[in-house]
Design an enzyme around this catalytic site. Structure first.
Site, short mmCIF file in Angstrom:
data_model
loop_
_atom_site.label_atom_id
_atom_site.label_comp_id
_atom_site.label_asym_id
_atom_site.label_seq_id
_atom_site.Cartn_x
_atom_site.Cartn_y
_atom_site.Cartn_z
N LYS A 184 0.87 -1.19 0.00
CA LYS A 184 0.00 0.00 0.00
C LYS A 184 0.90 1.23 0.00
O LYS A 184 1.47 1.61 1.03
CB LYS A 184 -0.86 -0.03 1.26
N PRO A 185 1.08 1.87 -1.17
CA PRO A 185 1.91 3.07 -1.21
C PRO A 185 1.14 4.30 -0.69
O PRO A 185 -0.07 4.24 -0.51
CB PRO A 185 2.22 3.23 -2.70
N GLU A 259 9.74 2.00 10.52
CA GLU A 259 10.85 2.92 10.20
C GLU A 259 10.25 4.31 10.22
O GLU A 259 9.45 4.65 9.34
CB GLU A 259 11.40 2.62 8.79
N CYS A 292 14.15 11.43 5.77
CA CYS A 292 14.12 11.06 7.19
C CYS A 292 15.52 11.08 7.80
O CYS A 292 15.69 11.33 8.98
CB CYS A 292 13.48 9.69 7.35
N GLU A 388 10.46 16.70 14.34
CA GLU A 388 10.79 16.60 12.92
C GLU A 388 9.92 17.56 12.10
O GLU A 388 8.70 17.54 12.21
CB GLU A 388 10.54 15.17 12.45
#
Ligand code: NAD
Length: 488
Positions: A184-185, A259, A292, A388
């Site tokens: 699933k992108p 991740e 990232c 972030e």
């Protein structure tokens, strides 16, 4: 079967389920950061029924694919790698237009590395025994054989940045282990996934071994991870989404890896090669910081702070913000207007909190770029240091000595990557061991042999990808003990 055409490349906009392309009645739009006014494609918006059908197909695919020997699997993986190389131009072009990263880096680095991922895992499983043996020894009048069993259908969910390469990191070990996959992108950059799915059909995977499911994360993504027929979940994205997925995995007692984001320090000691450190620091702006692994917290030794800052300003000013298809462009646009707003929100809050905006700080009128921004925080506790941003925003802080550098480097909840610049091998060892992160680069950046592990500590993730580490995650180990006949 529905398709879209992007610069002469025809792309399937449906799902690949059980070896056939199927469309959903509902769709979502994908647009290009190069021209937000135009819809690139209307992509199938999967739902719970789509997820159900895909998991059923993946169960069948698992039966077929897991019966292949490691060398038979390796052959298909290598064929896929060759097909990716042959379509490198199309994949790189479509992905650049869909998500905005610079074409040159897509073509030469990211898509090429995607192919290499499949080759690397073909090599790794061929090095194992022909039937997946991990180890064998004799003891107590028996033979002990440790066998890697494929685990079952695996859900692979990926983020929008560098989507092709990131997906191959996760798909290659899952498939090499003998698992079927449900891929699933991300909905902000779904198109290169469709090209990959097309190539898996050409490469000769059995139907249902590779399934592509398009759609929105909270809809079809959530349905996939909640399905109790799924045996592994491999996720890359934000900590917020990982929490949702972790709950679903816990419900079904399914191992999952995550991740996640990073807030990497880039530490510059006075004994470093200053030109190199400045060059690498300025590179953190490339791809608008939507990486990232980026070292976004600049930590510079006090004695060289002024010199470093002046040199960084010159290197930053030399950047070219522009069209990602133009090789002269060094900074890619931001992927989506919502993400531009999110970056802007961080900077506005930093400003309001009293952080000092040394450079940049605003959206660039008439484009999807954000100015290359440098901020001196009022305190190490500032949100701009601790969270972030995932944009072209770096913070600048100084340190007096090595102990303070390490303390600052380790002062966030993340732990994905760190960059260290020093001329001393002893310091490289010492500081490299003291900084908590999944990957530490000393005097370099972004180099990693694909057999080395990759992942984060703390908020940056759970588990490791890369080499045999991801293969272990996608396998269940079995110990087979057979008496040699000398005793009962
Ligand atoms: P995101 O978490 O919003 O989305 C990631 C994926 O999860 C998407 O495919 C999305 O559709 C899906 N998703 C969303 N909600 C879901 C749910 N409830 N159930 C199942 N799936 C769901 O992240 P993003 O904005 O696409 O990506 C940016 C983040 O990814 C940043 O934090 C970045 O640092 C991180 N990232 C990490 C790495 C790494 O390797 N550590 C690499 C790239 C990006």
């Amino acid at each position: 079967m529905s398709t879209a055409v992007v610069r002469n490349v025809t792309i399937q906009t449906g799902h690949l389920i059980g070896g056939a392309w199927v469309s959903s009645p509902e769709t979502f739009e994908t647009r290009s950061p190069m021209d937000w006014s135009t819809v690139l494609a209307e992509v199938s918006r999967g739902d719970a029924t789509t997820a159900d059908a895909a998991v059923a197909a993946a169960q069948d695919g698992f039966v077929a694919w897991s019966a292949y020997t490691p060398s038979e699997r390796a052959e298909v993986l290598r064929r896929l790698a060759d097909l990716i190389d042959a379509r490198n131009d199309d994949i790189a072009l479509v992905e650049t237009i869909d998500m905005g990263f610079r074409h040159e880096s897509m073509r030469e680095r990211l898509v090429a590395r995607g192919a290499l991922n499949f080759r690397t895992y073909a090599d790794i499983i061929e090095r194992s025994g022909p039937a997946g043996e991990a180890e064998q020894w004799d003891a107590k009048n028996t033979s002990h054989t440790v066998i890697r069993m494929p685990a079952g259908p695996a859900v692979v969910i990926t983020p929008w940045n560098a989507p092709f390469m990131l997906a191959t990191w996760k798909l290659a070990p899952a498939l090499a282990a003998g698992n079927s996959v449900l891929f699933k992108p991300a909905e902000w950059s779904p198109l290169s996934a469709a090209l990959l799915a097309e190539l898996t059909v050409e490469a000769g995977f059995p139907p249902g071994a590779f399934n592509l499911v398009q759609g929105i994360g909270s809809e079809v993504g959530a349905a996939l991870v909640a399905d109790d027929r799924v045996r592994r979940i491999s996720f890359t994205g934000s900590p917020e989404t990982a929490r949702h997925i972790g709950k679903a995995a816990a419900e079904n007692l399914v191992p999952f890896t995550a991740e996640l984001g990073g807030k990497g320090p880039l530490v510059v000691f006075a004994d470093s090669d200053l030109d190199l450190a400045v060059k690498r620091a300025a590179e953190q702006y490339e791809d608008s910081g939507q990486v990232c692994l980026a070292g976004t917290r600049l930590l510079v030794e006090e004695s060289i702070a002024d010199e470093f800052r002046a040199a960084l300003e010159a290197a930053t000013a030399a950047h070219v913000l522009g069209d990602p298809l133009d090789d002269a462009t060094s900074v890619a646009p931001v992927v989506h207007p919502d993400h531009l707003d999110s970056i802007d929100g961080f900077v506005r809050r930093a400003e309001a909190a009293g952080d000092n905006i040394i450079r940049g700080g605003n959206k660039v009128d008439g484009s999807m770029h954000f100015e290359l921004t440098l901020i001196e925080p009022a305190s190490n506790d500032s949100e701009i240091v601790q969270r972030e941003v995932f944009g072209p925003v770096l913070t600048f802080q100084t340190f007096a000595d090595e102990a303070e550098a390490v303390a600052l480097a380790n002062s966030t909840s993340y732990g994905l990557s760190a960059l260290i610049f020093t001329g001393s091998q002893e310091r490289a060892e010492r500081v490299g061991r003291a900084v908590r992160a999944g990957i530490i680069w000393v005097n370099t950046f972004l180099v990693r042999d694909l057999e080395a592990p990759f992942g984060g500590t703390g908020l940056s993730g759970i588990g490791r990808e890369g080499g045999r580490y991801a293969l272990e995650f996608h396998s269940d180990l079995k110990t087979l003990i057979i008496a040699d006949g000398s005793t009962e």
